[in-house]
Design a protein around this motif. Structure first.
Motif, PDB file in Angstrom:
ATOM      1  N   GLN A  88       0.304 -18.483   5.374  1.00  0.00           N
ATOM      2  CA  GLN A  88      -0.607 -18.947   5.512  1.00  0.00           C
ATOM      3  C   GLN A  88      -2.121 -18.384   4.214  1.00  0.00           C
ATOM      4  OE1 GLN A  88      -2.424 -20.013   9.629  1.00  0.00           O
ATOM      5  NE2 GLN A  88      -3.555 -21.325   8.964  1.00  0.00           N
ATOM      6  N   ASP A  89      -2.018 -17.759   4.756  1.00  0.00           N
ATOM      7  CA  ASP A  89      -3.170 -17.104   4.053  1.00  0.00           C
ATOM      8  C   ASP A  89      -2.424 -17.231   2.442  1.00  0.00           C
ATOM      9  OD1 ASP A  89      -4.577 -16.369   6.012  1.00  0.00           O
ATOM     10  OD2 ASP A  89      -4.129 -14.021   6.385  1.00  0.00           O
ATOM     11  N   PHE A  90      -1.342 -16.850   1.647  1.00  0.00           N
ATOM     12  CA  PHE A  90      -1.070 -16.795   0.484  1.00  0.00           C
ATOM     13  C   PHE A  90      -1.279 -18.480  -0.218  1.00  0.00           C
ATOM     14  CE2 PHE A  90      -1.412 -11.902   0.478  1.00  0.00           C
ATOM     15  CZ  PHE A  90      -0.373 -12.075  -0.448  1.00  0.00           C
ATOM     16  N   SER A  91      -0.797 -19.015   1.196  1.00  0.00           N
ATOM     17  CA  SER A  91      -0.460 -20.407   0.692  1.00  0.00           C
ATOM     18  C   SER A  91      -2.138 -21.500   0.075  1.00  0.00           C
ATOM     19  CB  SER A  91      -0.053 -21.647   1.632  1.00  0.00           C
ATOM     20  OG  SER A  91      -0.918 -21.488   2.816  1.00  0.00           O
ATOM     21  N   ARG A  92      -2.845 -20.622   0.509  1.00  0.00           N
ATOM     22  CA  ARG A  92      -4.072 -21.590   0.141  1.00  0.00           C
ATOM     23  C   ARG A  92      -4.799 -20.566  -1.158  1.00  0.00           C
ATOM     24  NH1 ARG A  92      -7.232 -19.950   5.860  1.00  0.00           N
ATOM     25  NH2 ARG A  92      -5.054 -21.208   7.168  1.00  0.00           N
ATOM     26  N   LEU A  93      -4.238 -19.701  -1.427  1.00  0.00           N
ATOM     27  CA  LEU A  93      -4.662 -19.010  -3.097  1.00  0.00           C
ATOM     28  C   LEU A  93      -3.946 -19.749  -4.438  1.00  0.00           C
ATOM     29  CD1 LEU A  93      -4.197 -15.452  -1.397  1.00  0.00           C
ATOM     30  CD2 LEU A  93      -6.397 -16.864  -1.768  1.00  0.00           C
ATOM     31  N   ASN A  94      -4.134 -19.604  -5.681  1.00  0.00           N
ATOM     32  CA  ASN A  94      -3.651 -19.409  -6.712  1.00  0.00           C
ATOM     33  C   ASN A  94      -2.878 -17.856  -7.343  1.00  0.00           C
ATOM     34  OD1 ASN A  94      -4.261 -22.069  -6.968  1.00  0.00           O
ATOM     35  ND2 ASN A  94      -6.326 -21.715  -7.601  1.00  0.00           N
ATOM     36  N   ILE A  95      -2.522 -18.374  -8.137  1.00  0.00           N
ATOM     37  CA  ILE A  95      -1.996 -16.913  -8.817  1.00  0.00           C
ATOM     38  C   ILE A  95      -3.241 -16.024  -9.181  1.00  0.00           C
ATOM     39  CG2 ILE A  95      -1.867 -17.889 -10.715  1.00  0.00           C
ATOM     40  CD1 ILE A  95       0.718 -14.946  -9.210  1.00  0.00           C
ATOM     41  N   GLN A  96      -4.699 -16.723 -10.239  1.00  0.00           N
ATOM     42  CA  GLN A  96      -5.358 -15.563 -10.530  1.00  0.00           C
ATOM     43  C   GLN A  96      -6.208 -14.839  -9.425  1.00  0.00           C
ATOM     44  OE1 GLN A  96      -4.693 -18.957 -11.230  1.00  0.00           O
ATOM     45  NE2 GLN A  96      -4.365 -19.299 -12.915  1.00  0.00           N
ATOM     46  N   LYS A  97      -6.065 -15.744  -7.919  1.00  0.00           N
ATOM     47  CA  LYS A  97      -6.514 -15.031  -6.979  1.00  0.00           C
ATOM     48  C   LYS A  97      -5.518 -13.667  -6.797  1.00  0.00           C
ATOM     49  CE  LYS A  97      -9.531 -14.097  -4.062  1.00  0.00           C
ATOM     50  NZ  LYS A  97     -11.085 -14.006  -3.585  1.00  0.00           N
ATOM     51  N   LEU A  98      -4.838 -13.537  -6.691  1.00  0.00           N
ATOM     52  CA  LEU A  98      -3.866 -11.769  -6.943  1.00  0.00           C
ATOM     53  C   LEU A  98      -4.366 -10.338  -7.805  1.00  0.00           C
ATOM     54  CD1 LEU A  98      -0.393 -13.595  -5.151  1.00  0.00           C
ATOM     55  CD2 LEU A  98      -2.317 -13.165  -4.084  1.00  0.00           C
ATOM     56  N   SER A  99      -5.089 -10.820  -7.403  1.00  0.00           N
ATOM     57  CA  SER A  99      -5.499  -9.542  -8.701  1.00  0.00           C
ATOM     58  C   SER A  99      -5.290  -7.414  -7.730  1.00  0.00           C
ATOM     59  CB  SER A  99      -7.501  -9.442  -8.609  1.00  0.00           C
ATOM     60  OG  SER A  99      -8.379  -9.377  -7.626  1.00  0.00           O
ATOM     61  N   PRO A 100      -5.365  -6.809  -8.895  1.00  0.00           N
ATOM     62  CA  PRO A 100      -5.085  -5.889  -7.577  1.00  0.00           C
ATOM     63  C   PRO A 100      -5.980  -5.181  -6.941  1.00  0.00           C
ATOM     64  CG  PRO A 100      -4.649  -4.886  -9.919  1.00  0.00           C
ATOM     65  CD  PRO A 100      -5.464  -6.667  -9.555  1.00  0.00           C
ATOM     66  N   GLU A 101      -7.733  -5.719  -7.165  1.00  0.00           N
ATOM     67  CA  GLU A 101      -8.403  -5.418  -5.979  1.00  0.00           C
ATOM     68  C   GLU A 101      -8.602  -6.198  -4.693  1.00  0.00           C
ATOM     69  OE1 GLU A 101      -9.296  -4.455  -9.764  1.00  0.00           O
ATOM     70  OE2 GLU A 101      -8.728  -6.527  -9.313  1.00  0.00           O
ATOM     71  N   PHE A 102      -7.714  -7.695  -4.611  1.00  0.00           N
ATOM     72  CA  PHE A 102      -7.804  -8.381  -3.452  1.00  0.00           C
ATOM     73  C   PHE A 102      -7.030  -8.187  -2.734  1.00  0.00           C
ATOM     74  CE2 PHE A 102      -5.905 -12.075  -2.069  1.00  0.00           C
ATOM     75  CZ  PHE A 102      -6.201 -12.619  -0.787  1.00  0.00           C
ATOM     76  N   LEU A 103      -5.056  -7.840  -3.819  1.00  0.00           N
ATOM     77  CA  LEU A 103      -4.297  -7.658  -2.768  1.00  0.00           C
ATOM     78  C   LEU A 103      -4.885  -6.356  -1.772  1.00  0.00           C
ATOM     79  CD1 LEU A 103      -1.297  -7.897  -5.468  1.00  0.00           C
ATOM     80  CD2 LEU A 103      -1.981  -9.751  -3.308  1.00  0.00           C
ATOM     81  N   GLU A 104      -5.707  -5.113  -2.643  1.00  0.00           N
ATOM     82  CA  GLU A 104      -5.461  -3.902  -1.690  1.00  0.00           C
ATOM     83  C   GLU A 104      -6.356  -4.397  -0.437  1.00  0.00           C
ATOM     84  OE1 GLU A 104      -7.456  -0.746  -4.664  1.00  0.00           O
ATOM     85  OE2 GLU A 104      -5.452  -0.604  -5.825  1.00  0.00           O
ATOM     86  N   LYS A 105      -7.747  -5.159  -1.164  1.00  0.00           N
ATOM     87  CA  LYS A 105      -8.623  -5.185   0.026  1.00  0.00           C
ATOM     88  C   LYS A 105      -7.609  -6.031   1.550  1.00  0.00           C
ATOM     89  CE  LYS A 105     -12.925  -5.592  -2.496  1.00  0.00           C
ATOM     90  NZ  LYS A 105     -14.342  -6.466  -2.888  1.00  0.00           N
ATOM     91  N   TYR A 106      -7.158  -6.710   0.896  1.00  0.00           N
ATOM     92  CA  TYR A 106      -6.132  -7.775   2.674  1.00  0.00           C
ATOM     93  C   TYR A 106      -5.249  -7.114   2.638  1.00  0.00           C
ATOM     94  CZ  TYR A 106      -3.088 -11.531   4.097  1.00  0.00           C
ATOM     95  OH  TYR A 106      -2.294 -12.253   4.765  1.00  0.00           O
TER      96      TYR A 106
END
Length: 545
Positions: A88-106
């Protein structure tokens, strides 16, 4: 000394248990408790003899399989809940959002809230990412170039601060071949909503064992992304089946595409290599089970390496991503478990029996040295009065009524407590209240009239409260017995005090209002205070050991 301490502890426990002997409600509760322990004893004995006669390996393996199945289903449901939240969380995101910093925090936030999970993997169209536990820190990797043998890692703390970097030459599941295989399977129709389960034995730089559940989703912009939830097998063994229950069981996961047989009790799969022949036989039987038309639950018995093995296959709801779960172990291990369970029933019967016996004994008044079991007859009390005061006998005119001042005097209550302490610190004795120093019977009417409840019951309640507050409930119930004989038409109180097991100190207040403790003993026909610390120490050493 240890034996004496144990005796004191038991006596205190018994005293507390019987403190409400005269309370009808307390007796009723103890009656129910005692009855419960008796029934539990009979039930445990019945189970002991029944289980001893009817311990069959096919029943035991099925019971273990049922427990394993329940635990596995719970694990799978929690995994699906975690996956649904991530989807559900990822269905709201675009590919540009999946940066290393974002993925680590998530990933850090997710794993902190799910201590049972080891890590999270995300496979994008041009990158792969993994964030996993590594003792008290976290290991993470984000690469845009796939390599079958090399992985660049970064170690971070809870604030995602970099602690170190290294390259691992032993890549265990982030490689082109594994990813292609995973993506192809995730594209199949049967895995649109179900997880793809995979088991990795003896993998990673630390040679750990993992299980993964993989999923495929589409981001908000339509980009397909695969992710996997990673579990370290060693952390899940206790969740699946407590390892103390069975020695070295083998557990098999059966999916729509594959089956995995893994050791549940070994520290790692290196020890599993000597069990390969058993695992191969288990897999052959699972092939047979999959070919059966009904694929219902089933038990198998087979011979391998000169030993008899039992295996049971349990069916798992299809929505959870597994077809079945199987457990296999030696017949000897099952018999050891059966004997252990039978002995548990025996131990339970013994424990409940002892508790029931304790409950039965609590209905009997416990007799102490110097503490009469029966209420003293009136004629015997008259003889005690006629003999006068001595080392074991003391007379007091009243509990709290001052005959001189003709009013209640609380200081007189302290005198009563002083006498009780003196008897308890010496050889015990009897205190008669309602009798003056010359042996005249005065009775307790003035004391009765000074109380809210103007009778012997009210008198005893008040006196017990004084003793409990000063010396404790355990001493009061175990060392003081109170009776109310009638002499010459007047009621008096007889306190029978037995020797205490430990020194008693009387708490009083001095002229300045400060609390102080005094130590009294019985000497001749009087209660004497010992004020010297050296003499108190010597007396206690001689009297109490």
């Amino acid at each position: 000394m240890d034996g004496e301490i144990s005796e004191i502890v038991f006596q205190d426990f018994f005293s507390i248990f019987t403190a409400e002997m005269k309370n009808p409600m307390g007796r009723k509760i103890r009656l129910w408790i005692t009855g419960f322990f008796l029934l539990a004893t009979l039930a445990s004995l019945s189970l002991y003899f029944t289980a001893e006669k009817k311990t069959y390996s096919d029943q035991t393996i099925r019971l273990l399989a049922d427990k394993l199945k329940a635990n596995i289903i719970d694990f799978l449901e929690k995994n699906n809940e975690s996956a649904a939240a991530l989807r559900q969380d990822f269905s709201r995101l675009n590919i540009q959002k999946l940066s290393p910093e974002f993925l680590e925090k998530y990933a850090l936030a997710r794993l902190k809230n799910h201590p049972e999970m080891h890590g999270i993997v995300v496979f994008g169209p041009r990158f792969h990412f993994l964030f996993a536990r590594d003792n008290a820190t976290w290991a993470t990797t984000y690469d845009t170039v796939l390599n079958d043998t090399l992985t660049n890692w970064v170690r971070v703390n809870n604030q995602l601060e970099v602690l170190g970097k290294w390259t691992d030459t032993y890549n265990y599941f982030i490689d082109e071949k594994s990813l292609d295989k995973t993506r192809k399977k995730l594209d199949e129709e049967t895995l649109k909503t179900k997880p793809l389960w995979k088991v990795l034995l003896d993998k990673g730089a630390t040679h750990k064992d993992f299980i993964l559940s993989s999923y495929k989703i589409k981001l908000k912009d339509g980009t397909p992304v695969a992710f996997a939830l990673v579990y370290e097998l060693d952390r899940q063994k206790g969740t699946f089946l407590p390892v103390s229950e069975l020695e070295n069981p083998l557990v098999s996961f059966v999916t729509s595409f594959d089956k995995f047989t893994l050791p549940l009790s070994f520290s790692d799969s290196v020890s599993f290599k000597g069990k390969n022949s058993v695992a191969q036989q288990v897999n052959r039987l699972l092939d047979d089970w999959e070919k059966s038309p009904d694929q219902a639950e089933k038990s198998y018995l087979f011979l391998q390496n000169g030993k008899r093995y039992w295996m049971h296959v349990s069916v798992i709801p299809a929505s959870l991503g597994l077809k079945a779960i199987a457990i296999a172990t030696t017949e000897d291990a099952l018999k050891n478990l059966q004997h252990f369970q039978v002995n548990l029933y025996g131990y339970a019967a013994l424990l409940f029996g002892l508790l029931a016996l304790l409950g039965i004994l609590s209905f009997r008044k416990k007799q102490k040295p110097g503490l009469p079991h029966e209420v003293i007859p009136a004629n015997e009390v008259e003889k005690i009065v006629s003999d006068g005061e001595n080392e074991h006998t003391e007379f007091k005119s009243s509990l709290r009524w001052d005959y001189r001042e003709q009013k209640v005097n609380p200081a007189l209550e302290t005198v009563i407590l002083k006498t009780i302490a003196a008897f308890a610190n010496a050889k015990g004795g009897r205190l008669l209240i309602g009798v003056d120093d010359d042996g005249n019977i005065l009775g307790l009417d003035p004391d009765f009239n000074s109380l809210k409840k103007k009778d012997a019951d009210g008198f005893e309640l008040h006196l017990r409260r004084l003793i409990n507050n000063q010396f404790g409930i355990s001493f009061s119930t175990a060392h003081v017995q109170i009776s109310f004989p009638e002499i010459k038409g007047k009621i008096i109180c007889v306190l029978s005090v037995s020797p205490a097991h430990h020194p008693l100190y009387l708490k009083t207040r001095n002229k300045n209002g400060n609390e102080t403790e005094k130590f009294y003993v019985r000497m001749g026909n009087a209660s004497q205070e010992i004020s010297s610390l050296r003499e108190i120490h010597q007396y206690i050493k001689n009297r109490f050991g």
